[in-house]
Design a protein around this motif. Structure first.
Motif, PDB file in Angstrom:
ATOM      1  N   ALA A 103      25.903  25.373  88.576  1.00  0.00           N
ATOM      2  CA  ALA A 103      26.646  26.684  88.686  1.00  0.00           C
ATOM      3  C   ALA A 103      26.663  27.072  87.645  1.00  0.00           C
ATOM      4  O   ALA A 103      27.790  27.568  87.711  1.00  0.00           O
ATOM      5  CB  ALA A 103      27.489  25.824  89.186  1.00  0.00           C
ATOM      6  N   LEU A 104      25.751  28.258  87.563  1.00  0.00           N
ATOM      7  CA  LEU A 104      25.261  29.329  86.039  1.00  0.00           C
ATOM      8  C   LEU A 104      25.966  30.405  87.007  1.00  0.00           C
ATOM      9  O   LEU A 104      26.046  30.824  88.356  1.00  0.00           O
ATOM     10  CB  LEU A 104      24.043  29.296  86.108  1.00  0.00           C
ATOM     11  N   PHE A 105      26.444  31.164  86.054  1.00  0.00           N
ATOM     12  CA  PHE A 105      27.612  32.512  86.617  1.00  0.00           C
ATOM     13  C   PHE A 105      26.565  33.250  86.992  1.00  0.00           C
ATOM     14  O   PHE A 105      25.873  34.537  86.100  1.00  0.00           O
ATOM     15  CB  PHE A 105      28.492  32.878  85.543  1.00  0.00           C
ATOM     16  N   PRO A 106      25.623  33.460  87.882  1.00  0.00           N
ATOM     17  CA  PRO A 106      24.768  34.549  87.983  1.00  0.00           C
ATOM     18  C   PRO A 106      24.572  36.487  87.479  1.00  0.00           C
ATOM     19  O   PRO A 106      23.987  37.024  86.887  1.00  0.00           O
ATOM     20  CB  PRO A 106      24.702  34.847  90.111  1.00  0.00           C
ATOM     21  N   HIS A 107      25.903  36.796  86.914  1.00  0.00           N
ATOM     22  CA  HIS A 107      25.820  38.184  87.240  1.00  0.00           C
ATOM     23  C   HIS A 107      26.622  38.129  85.132  1.00  0.00           C
ATOM     24  O   HIS A 107      26.795  39.121  84.808  1.00  0.00           O
ATOM     25  CB  HIS A 107      27.907  38.580  87.921  1.00  0.00           C
ATOM     26  N   MET A 108      26.097  36.413  85.118  1.00  0.00           N
ATOM     27  CA  MET A 108      25.782  37.015  83.467  1.00  0.00           C
ATOM     28  C   MET A 108      24.641  36.592  82.844  1.00  0.00           C
ATOM     29  O   MET A 108      24.288  35.926  83.244  1.00  0.00           O
ATOM     30  CB  MET A 108      26.979  35.945  82.765  1.00  0.00           C
ATOM     31  N   PHE A 116      31.239  31.350  77.751  1.00  0.00           N
ATOM     32  CA  PHE A 116      31.986  31.663  79.166  1.00  0.00           C
ATOM     33  C   PHE A 116      32.885  30.711  78.995  1.00  0.00           C
ATOM     34  O   PHE A 116      34.539  31.285  78.339  1.00  0.00           O
ATOM     35  CB  PHE A 116      31.758  31.170  80.025  1.00  0.00           C
ATOM     36  N   GLY A 117      33.112  29.270  78.210  1.00  0.00           N
ATOM     37  CA  GLY A 117      33.874  28.130  78.155  1.00  0.00           C
ATOM     38  C   GLY A 117      34.630  28.727  76.508  1.00  0.00           C
ATOM     39  O   GLY A 117      35.928  28.505  76.682  1.00  0.00           O
ATOM     40  N   GLN A 120      36.971  30.889  77.133  1.00  0.00           N
ATOM     41  CA  GLN A 120      38.777  30.406  77.407  1.00  0.00           C
ATOM     42  C   GLN A 120      39.618  30.135  76.621  1.00  0.00           C
ATOM     43  O   GLN A 120      40.887  30.007  76.524  1.00  0.00           O
ATOM     44  CB  GLN A 120      38.337  29.918  78.669  1.00  0.00           C
ATOM     45  N   ASP A 150      18.736  33.815  87.605  1.00  0.00           N
ATOM     46  CA  ASP A 150      17.698  34.574  88.740  1.00  0.00           C
ATOM     47  C   ASP A 150      16.122  35.219  88.031  1.00  0.00           C
ATOM     48  O   ASP A 150      15.270  35.065  88.654  1.00  0.00           O
ATOM     49  CB  ASP A 150      18.176  35.145  89.504  1.00  0.00           C
ATOM     50  N   ARG A 164      25.584  25.251  78.783  1.00  0.00           N
ATOM     51  CA  ARG A 164      26.701  25.452  78.847  1.00  0.00           C
ATOM     52  C   ARG A 164      27.789  24.704  78.651  1.00  0.00           C
ATOM     53  O   ARG A 164      29.160  25.033  78.230  1.00  0.00           O
ATOM     54  CB  ARG A 164      27.408  26.431  80.238  1.00  0.00           C
TER      55      ARG A 164
END
Lengths: 378, 266
Positions: A103-108, A116-117, A120, A150, A164
């Protein structure tokens, strides 16, 4: 049994005074009519590498998601570090999870994923940069920092996902099939790395896996699950050597099962009648009344080849070699002992295969010691 | 390829010709000197000059663009909300009904949509006094009602393709639901939002039927002007205008295609 003090540190579950870090109390999770998790109680201690092992659909992933807060239990309660978190949403739990798909964020970029964490949590910029550097260093992924998910390989993605979830310094890390997407070679290397990392950071790990070998190598303790219930919780050695029920004995490794009735009891040994003229003598760790139906479980590698058949000897039996499977390091022999029964035996290939004495249709005698198996009543 | 398949190439050429020759002709004749659209008498850009002085046509074009932009923006917001409800809210009560009603405008004839909305607007004006007359507001509302359905379809398929564990992971890392939506979901469905916006914009820009029903005096959209002027004989100005529109649309499609391609996990 008295446990020495130093073992209590390594095996906190042996210490009655140790407080569990995660306490699952009679938790049930229903999806419609299906009980995904059925009245499960479990204690997990600080610093453990705990594995939930079972085939697909046994409820192990649901249990992990309950710990992460991605599902809420139908009944029962969950405590983490003494705090009731049963209804606490995932974003307020001191827990992080590594997803099976990563579940890696593809746009980052890799760096932004790790950050990310921390964002937050509203950590100041400088601290975030330090943590990112620490994680890139820890998992040796610094050269990938600007890449996108990717643009990196499966093994690298697994490291980024781990980085992460570790970046927030969680007290408890949940791993859903952490090595599932890796090929065999990479998986074996990563297993050891994961254990080293866990020991170094002192974080409690709870992993879900369907791979028994993986669970055996990495875990301090394993919970074997089936149909939403926990069948046995124990150390890898105990799970393998002393299963408490047929399901666990058959699920982990292969096993020969002989059904019979208790005939006699002599000291700490019992005699089991398992068919005409076939009596098994076994060490028994609990008393069995005469006539109780039991199953004797013996692992294939606990069998020995005898030079000559001696009808008077203990646990000796004659048969004919029916099948041979050559696996390189060991060979598996299937030996027919009577009409309906095959016994499996593994032997280490000490000699090259061409030199081996055993061949098809050969008459052999095999034996095992009364202490090298268990007597099961369920 | 070793052997070219001439029949296949021929079919391909015919297909493209069928689609694009009329447009090419239109562009070509926009540079025609002659007053007659069908007779070529030399190159000229005079119709473009005249177009710039045709206030009626320019007003209509400006109105159409304003309506289309308003429509596209509102439709994207509403359509995205609807798509979210369908994909992310599980099986709520009345989900099937909601889905059917949302998709109905896709198959409903324009005449019926236009007529029913006209009746609604008239009734509303008589009872609550709003909308006061028909014009920009009524056309925009009418366009939003059907564009929303198209946006919902586009956004919905993108949302359904998206790995749900991404949102779970974000939540697990400490993001609250709104934060998850803004930081993870929106950036990932952005290409669908953009194509939804462009789709809604185009649908509104070339709608003639519905607009004819719900427009009022002084609010004539571009397709209405073009249509009425064609009936009185085509002026080459229309060709010039169409050429400009083709140019703008081509640029928009290129931009949309480019962003879609650059987007992750296409």
């Amino acid at each position: 049994m008295a446990v020495p003090a130093d073992r209590r540190l390594l095996e906190p579950w042996q210490d009655p005074k140790a407080a569990p870090y995660v306490r699952i109390e009679r938790v049930t999770k229903q999806f419609g009519d299906v009980y995904a998790v059925d009245d499960v109680s479990l204690n997990i201690f600080k610093g453990e590498f705990f594995s939930l092992l079972g085939s697909s659909g046994c409820g192990k992933s649901t249990l992990l998601r309950l710990l992460a807060g991605l599902e809420y239990p139908t009944t029962g309660r969950i405590f983490i570090d003494g705090v009731d978190v049963t209804q606490v949403p995932p974003y307020s739990r001191p827990v992080n999870m590594m997803f099976q798909s990563y579940a890696l964020f593809p746009h980052m970029s890799v760096e932004q994923n790790i950050e990310f964490g921390l964002k937050q949590e509203r950590l100041p910029r400088r601290e975030r940069a330090e943590r990112i550097a620490e994680m890139l260093d820890l998992l040796k992924i610094a050269p990938l920092r600007k890449r996108r998910p990717d643009q990196i390989s499966g093994g690298q993605r697994q490291r980024v996902a781990l980085a992460r979830s570790l970046a927030k310094h969680p007290k408890l890390l949940l791993l859903d099939e952490p090595l599932g997407a890796l090929d065999k070679r990479l998986r074996e290397n990563t297993q050891f790395e994961l254990v080293n990392l866990q020991e170094r950071l002192g974080i409690t790990f709870v992993t879900v896996t369907h791979d028994q070998e993986e669970a055996m190598t990495m875990s301090t303790r394993i919970a074997v699950m089936e149909a939403g219930q926990i069948m046995q919780v124990d150390t890898p050695t105990a799970i393998y050597e002393f299963p408490t029920c047929r399901f666990v004995a058959e699920f982990i490794g292969s096993v020969n099962l002989f059904e019979g009735k208790v005939m006699a009891s002599e000291g700490n040994e019992i005699l089991v009648e398992a068919g005409a003229g076939f009596t098994i003598r076994m060490r028994s760790y609990q008393p069995h009344p005469l006539g109780t139906p039991v199953t004797v479980a013996i692992r294939p590698e606990k069998m020995r080849l005898c030079a000559q058949y001696d009808p008077e000897a203990v646990n000796q039996i004659e048969g004919v070699v029916e099948d041979i499977a050559y696996l390189g390091d060991v060979s598996i022999y299937r030996i027919r002992i009577d009409e309906g029964r095959l016994v499996e035996m593994t032997l280490t290939n000490i000699q090259p295969r061409t030199e081996q004495a055993l061949t098809w249709e050969q008459k052999v005698a095999i034996e095992w010691s009364p202490t090298s198996g268990v007597v099961l009543t369920e | 390829m070793k052997r070219r398949s001439w029949p296949l190439l021929g079919i391909l050429a015919f297909g493209y010709a069928f689609l694009y020759v009329p447009i090419l002709l239109l562009i070509l004749y926009s540079f025609n000197e002659s007053r007659l659209v069908t007779v070529w008498s030399g190159f000229s850009t005079k119709w473009y000059g005249e177009l710039l002085h045709n206030q009626q046509l320019l007003d209509a074009a400006w109105l159409s663009v304003r309506i289309a932009a308003t429509n596209a923006t509102v439709a994207v917001v509403l359509g995205t909300l609807a798509a979210n409800a369908l994909v992310r809210q599980g099986r709520f009560r009345g989900r099937t009904g909601f889905e059917l009603l949302l998709m109905a405008p896709l198959v409903m004839p324009d005449v019926i949509i236009g007529l029913s909305l006209l009746l609604l607007f008239v009734a509303m004006q008589q009872t609550i006094g709003w909308p006061d007359g028909r014009g920009f507001t009524t056309i925009a509302i009418a366009h939003i009602t059907f564009s929303m359905a198209y946006v919902a379809v586009v956004v919905r398929s993108r949302l359904a393709q998206m790995d749900g564990s991404l949102e779970e992971a974000a939540m697990d890392l400490g993001a609250r639901p709104l934060g998850v939506y803004l930081q993870i979901t929106l950036p990932l469905i952005a290409p669908a939002l953009l194509s939804g916006w462009l789709l809604a914009f185009t649908l509104s820009l070339d709608d003639l039927v519905i607009a004819s029903f719900v427009s009022g005096p002084g609010s004539t959209t571009l397709p209405m002007v073009v249509y009425s002027s064609v009936r009185m004989g085509v002026s080459p100005q229309i060709n010039a205008l169409a050429t400009l529109i083709v140019l703008i649309v081509a640029i928009a499609v290129l931009i949309a295609g480019f962003t879609m391609r650059r987007g992750p996990n296409r």
